[in-house]
Motif scaffolding. Structure first.
Motif, PDB file in Angstrom:
ATOM      1  N   ALA A 116       0.830  -1.206   0.000  1.00  0.00           N
ATOM      2  CA  ALA A 116       0.000   0.000   0.000  1.00  0.00           C
ATOM      3  C   ALA A 116       0.861   1.252   0.000  1.00  0.00           C
ATOM      4  O   ALA A 116       1.833   1.359   0.746  1.00  0.00           O
ATOM      5  CB  ALA A 116      -0.921   0.009   1.206  1.00  0.00           C
ATOM      6  N   GLN A 117       0.500   2.191  -0.844  1.00  0.00           N
ATOM      7  CA  GLN A 117       1.141   3.500  -0.876  1.00  0.00           C
ATOM      8  C   GLN A 117       0.448   4.393   0.151  1.00  0.00           C
ATOM      9  O   GLN A 117      -0.780   4.452   0.211  1.00  0.00           O
ATOM     10  CB  GLN A 117       1.014   4.119  -2.271  1.00  0.00           C
ATOM     11  CG  GLN A 117       1.636   5.499  -2.404  1.00  0.00           C
ATOM     12  CD  GLN A 117       1.370   6.107  -3.777  1.00  0.00           C
ATOM     13  OE1 GLN A 117       0.383   5.783  -4.420  1.00  0.00           O
ATOM     14  NE2 GLN A 117       2.232   6.994  -4.201  1.00  0.00           N
ATOM     15  N   VAL A 118       1.238   5.099   0.971  1.00  0.00           N
ATOM     16  CA  VAL A 118       0.673   5.949   2.016  1.00  0.00           C
ATOM     17  C   VAL A 118       0.642   7.393   1.540  1.00  0.00           C
ATOM     18  O   VAL A 118       1.666   7.960   1.131  1.00  0.00           O
ATOM     19  CB  VAL A 118       1.491   5.849   3.316  1.00  0.00           C
ATOM     20  CG1 VAL A 118       0.878   6.750   4.395  1.00  0.00           C
ATOM     21  CG2 VAL A 118       1.537   4.409   3.800  1.00  0.00           C
ATOM     22  N   LEU A 119      -0.551   7.985   1.592  1.00  0.00           N
ATOM     23  CA  LEU A 119      -0.768   9.369   1.177  1.00  0.00           C
ATOM     24  C   LEU A 119      -1.342  10.128   2.363  1.00  0.00           C
ATOM     25  O   LEU A 119      -2.368   9.746   2.922  1.00  0.00           O
ATOM     26  CB  LEU A 119      -1.727   9.423  -0.013  1.00  0.00           C
ATOM     27  CG  LEU A 119      -1.290   8.614  -1.235  1.00  0.00           C
ATOM     28  CD1 LEU A 119      -2.412   8.526  -2.262  1.00  0.00           C
ATOM     29  CD2 LEU A 119      -0.047   9.229  -1.865  1.00  0.00           C
ATOM     30  N   LEU A 120      -0.682  11.209   2.751  1.00  0.00           N
ATOM     31  CA  LEU A 120      -1.063  11.954   3.949  1.00  0.00           C
ATOM     32  C   LEU A 120      -2.050  13.059   3.611  1.00  0.00           C
ATOM     33  O   LEU A 120      -1.915  13.756   2.610  1.00  0.00           O
ATOM     34  CB  LEU A 120       0.175  12.570   4.597  1.00  0.00           C
ATOM     35  CG  LEU A 120       1.309  11.605   4.944  1.00  0.00           C
ATOM     36  CD1 LEU A 120       2.502  12.375   5.484  1.00  0.00           C
ATOM     37  CD2 LEU A 120       0.851  10.546   5.942  1.00  0.00           C
ATOM     38  N   THR A 121      -3.032  13.226   4.486  1.00  0.00           N
ATOM     39  CA  THR A 121      -4.021  14.285   4.310  1.00  0.00           C
ATOM     40  C   THR A 121      -4.292  14.952   5.648  1.00  0.00           C
ATOM     41  O   THR A 121      -3.907  14.445   6.704  1.00  0.00           O
ATOM     42  CB  THR A 121      -5.325  13.717   3.710  1.00  0.00           C
ATOM     43  OG1 THR A 121      -6.201  14.790   3.361  1.00  0.00           O
ATOM     44  CG2 THR A 121      -6.037  12.794   4.676  1.00  0.00           C
ATOM     45  N   ILE A 140      -3.157  17.696   7.046  1.00  0.00           N
ATOM     46  CA  ILE A 140      -2.101  18.423   7.749  1.00  0.00           C
ATOM     47  C   ILE A 140      -2.494  19.899   7.835  1.00  0.00           C
ATOM     48  O   ILE A 140      -2.972  20.490   6.873  1.00  0.00           O
ATOM     49  CB  ILE A 140      -0.750  18.259   7.021  1.00  0.00           C
ATOM     50  CG1 ILE A 140      -0.363  16.777   6.961  1.00  0.00           C
ATOM     51  CG2 ILE A 140       0.346  19.058   7.726  1.00  0.00           C
ATOM     52  CD1 ILE A 140       0.852  16.484   6.095  1.00  0.00           C
ATOM     53  N   LYS A 141      -2.272  20.495   9.009  1.00  0.00           N
ATOM     54  CA  LYS A 141      -2.631  21.895   9.204  1.00  0.00           C
ATOM     55  C   LYS A 141      -1.728  22.804   8.372  1.00  0.00           C
ATOM     56  O   LYS A 141      -0.537  22.520   8.178  1.00  0.00           O
ATOM     57  CB  LYS A 141      -2.494  22.277  10.682  1.00  0.00           C
ATOM     58  CG  LYS A 141      -3.392  21.505  11.623  1.00  0.00           C
ATOM     59  CD  LYS A 141      -4.853  21.836  11.436  1.00  0.00           C
ATOM     60  CE  LYS A 141      -5.710  21.140  12.474  1.00  0.00           C
ATOM     61  NZ  LYS A 141      -7.158  21.412  12.299  1.00  0.00           N
ATOM     62  N   PRO A 142      -2.265  23.918   7.849  1.00  0.00           N
ATOM     63  CA  PRO A 142      -1.435  24.853   7.086  1.00  0.00           C
ATOM     64  C   PRO A 142      -0.214  25.302   7.902  1.00  0.00           C
ATOM     65  O   PRO A 142      -0.316  25.578   9.098  1.00  0.00           O
ATOM     66  CB  PRO A 142      -2.382  26.037   6.834  1.00  0.00           C
ATOM     67  CG  PRO A 142      -3.748  25.437   6.870  1.00  0.00           C
ATOM     68  CD  PRO A 142      -3.676  24.346   7.908  1.00  0.00           C
ATOM     69  N   GLY A 143       0.944  25.323   7.235  1.00  0.00           N
ATOM     70  CA  GLY A 143       2.179  25.744   7.886  1.00  0.00           C
ATOM     71  C   GLY A 143       2.908  24.644   8.640  1.00  0.00           C
ATOM     72  O   GLY A 143       4.019  24.862   9.127  1.00  0.00           O
ATOM     73  N   GLU A 144       2.316  23.454   8.745  1.00  0.00           N
ATOM     74  CA  GLU A 144       2.909  22.365   9.530  1.00  0.00           C
ATOM     75  C   GLU A 144       3.507  21.263   8.660  1.00  0.00           C
ATOM     76  O   GLU A 144       4.024  20.275   9.194  1.00  0.00           O
ATOM     77  CB  GLU A 144       1.852  21.754  10.452  1.00  0.00           C
ATOM     78  CG  GLU A 144       1.290  22.704  11.486  1.00  0.00           C
ATOM     79  CD  GLU A 144       2.301  23.031  12.571  1.00  0.00           C
ATOM     80  OE1 GLU A 144       3.188  22.193  12.850  1.00  0.00           O
ATOM     81  OE2 GLU A 144       2.226  24.133  13.138  1.00  0.00           O
ATOM     82  N   MET A 145       3.439  21.414   7.336  1.00  0.00           N
ATOM     83  CA  MET A 145       3.823  20.326   6.441  1.00  0.00           C
ATOM     84  C   MET A 145       5.263  19.864   6.672  1.00  0.00           C
ATOM     85  O   MET A 145       5.518  18.663   6.859  1.00  0.00           O
ATOM     86  CB  MET A 145       3.652  20.758   4.990  1.00  0.00           C
ATOM     87  CG  MET A 145       3.994  19.692   3.969  1.00  0.00           C
ATOM     88  SD  MET A 145       2.745  18.413   3.849  1.00  0.00           S
ATOM     89  CE  MET A 145       1.446  19.316   2.990  1.00  0.00           C
ATOM     90  N   ARG A 200       3.907  10.257   1.149  1.00  0.00           N
ATOM     91  CA  ARG A 200       3.656  11.417   0.297  1.00  0.00           C
ATOM     92  C   ARG A 200       2.482  12.203   0.844  1.00  0.00           C
ATOM     93  O   ARG A 200       1.478  11.618   1.262  1.00  0.00           O
ATOM     94  CB  ARG A 200       3.343  10.985  -1.130  1.00  0.00           C
ATOM     95  CG  ARG A 200       4.511  10.409  -1.911  1.00  0.00           C
ATOM     96  CD  ARG A 200       4.031   9.881  -3.252  1.00  0.00           C
ATOM     97  NE  ARG A 200       3.201  10.847  -3.955  1.00  0.00           N
ATOM     98  CZ  ARG A 200       2.313  10.530  -4.898  1.00  0.00           C
ATOM     99  NH1 ARG A 200       2.118   9.258  -5.214  1.00  0.00           N
ATOM    100  NH2 ARG A 200       1.622  11.457  -5.502  1.00  0.00           N
ATOM    101  N   ALA A 201       2.610  13.519   0.829  1.00  0.00           N
ATOM    102  CA  ALA A 201       1.494  14.372   1.220  1.00  0.00           C
ATOM    103  C   ALA A 201       0.674  14.710  -0.020  1.00  0.00           C
ATOM    104  O   ALA A 201       1.228  15.054  -1.075  1.00  0.00           O
ATOM    105  CB  ALA A 201       1.995  15.648   1.881  1.00  0.00           C
ATOM    106  N   LEU A 202      -0.629  14.591   0.078  1.00  0.00           N
ATOM    107  CA  LEU A 202      -1.507  14.969  -1.024  1.00  0.00           C
ATOM    108  C   LEU A 202      -1.464  16.473  -1.251  1.00  0.00           C
ATOM    109  O   LEU A 202      -1.132  17.252  -0.354  1.00  0.00           O
ATOM    110  CB  LEU A 202      -2.939  14.536  -0.728  1.00  0.00           C
ATOM    111  CG  LEU A 202      -3.238  13.045  -0.729  1.00  0.00           C
ATOM    112  CD1 LEU A 202      -4.688  12.808  -0.324  1.00  0.00           C
ATOM    113  CD2 LEU A 202      -2.966  12.440  -2.097  1.00  0.00           C
ATOM    114  N   ALA A 203      -1.867  16.878  -2.461  1.00  0.00           N
ATOM    115  CA  ALA A 203      -1.954  18.297  -2.801  1.00  0.00           C
ATOM    116  C   ALA A 203      -3.228  18.536  -3.587  1.00  0.00           C
ATOM    117  O   ALA A 203      -3.617  17.705  -4.428  1.00  0.00           O
ATOM    118  CB  ALA A 203      -0.737  18.733  -3.626  1.00  0.00           C
ATOM    119  N   ALA A 204      -3.883  19.641  -3.314  1.00  0.00           N
ATOM    120  CA  ALA A 204      -5.091  19.985  -4.048  1.00  0.00           C
ATOM    121  C   ALA A 204      -4.779  20.108  -5.536  1.00  0.00           C
ATOM    122  O   ALA A 204      -3.751  20.667  -5.929  1.00  0.00           O
ATOM    123  CB  ALA A 204      -5.669  21.296  -3.524  1.00  0.00           C
TER     124      ALA A 204
END
Length: 259
Positions: A219-224, A226-231, A248-252
């Motif tokens: 499984a690939q892990v994708l983070l969602t 996260i508070k703005p400024g905390e990435m 990986r962190a998701l992006a809009a």
């Protein structure tokens, strides 16, 4: 199967939109501020909305979407809003109450409303959308009644969204034996806010690292969430705890594809 990331932030700021995912063109999972980036035609194609829980950052797009598309959808069936009974009760009592917002479950008429509320249950499997996607309702452990979703791709693999959750053994039990291609899992706070995360039943790096020991193979892990400024802080703290795992962190605006 395409999954368009409309929003994946834990709050708002420039470039940050709250949680919303568009599956193909007609199934919306959560309805945060990212819904506002869709065109009117795209909004009008949505036939189903699945909500993970009642918090504002996940539901505020529902009343605004209804207002935007009501005329464009005249003569069509209502948009079905699927959620736990407790979540639907919050919508009825606190949102569609003709005080905070008009009751679009009765507009433009009681006979042909633009929205219809549909209860679901943990463990239930829905078949939704033009593509007839199978979507299983998963358990979540949050400050209010909540759930996640597993969307099955044609290959039999799943895209899994945990919803807002803290430590949640029931999730990993539900995923046993499932072929998980992508796991979208929340982490709302940096480690310095571990006490706040525990009170709010969100993840911080230490709790998420412990949970990911149960990650299904492949499984690939994708983070969602996260508070703005905390990435940067959150990603660095996770990397310290999980040096061998790619996160990986998701992006809009991102589009995920599963065959």
């Amino acid at each position: 199967m395409n999954i368009r990331i409309l929003g994946c932030s834990g709050s708002i700021a420039r470039g940050c939109r709250t949680t919303s995912f568009l599956v193909d063109d007609d199934v919306l999972i959560d309805a945060g501020t990212g819904v506002g980036d869709l065109t009117l035609d795209e909004l009008a194609r949505i036939d189903h909305i699945l909500l993970s829980h009642s918090h504002l950052d996940h539901v505020l797009g529902v009343p605004l979407l209804a207002d935007s598309v009501m005329r464009r959808r005249q003569g069509r069936p209502p948009i079905l809003v699927h959620a736990l009974p407790e979540t639907l009760q919050v919508l009825r009592q606190h949102l569609f109450n003709d005080q905070l917002w008009p009751d679009f479950t009765r507009l433009p008429s009681e006979q042909q409303p633009v929205l219809q509320l549909q209860p679901l249950a943990i463990g239930q499997t829905l078949t939704l959308g033009a593509a007839r996607r199978e979507i299983e309702v998963l358990p979540a452990a949050h400050a209010v009644p909540a759930c996640g979703y597993a969307v099955q791709a044609p290959s039999g693999q799943s895209w899994v969204y945990t919803g807002d959750t803290g430590p949640n053994p029931a999730l990993w039990q539900a995923l046993q034996g499932r072929r998980v291609a992508q796991l979208v899992i929340e982490i709302a706070f940096a480690e310095a806010d571990r006490a706040v995360a525990a009170d709010a039943r969100h993840h911080c790096p230490s709790t998420l690292a412990e949970e990911l020991r149960h990650l299904p193979d492949g499984a690939q892990v994708l983070l969602t969430h996260i508070k703005p400024g905390e990435m940067e802080t959150v990603q660095a703290e996770l990397a310290e705890r999980l040096p061998g795992l790619t996160l990986r962190a998701l992006a809009a605006g991102q589009v995920l594809q599963l065959d």
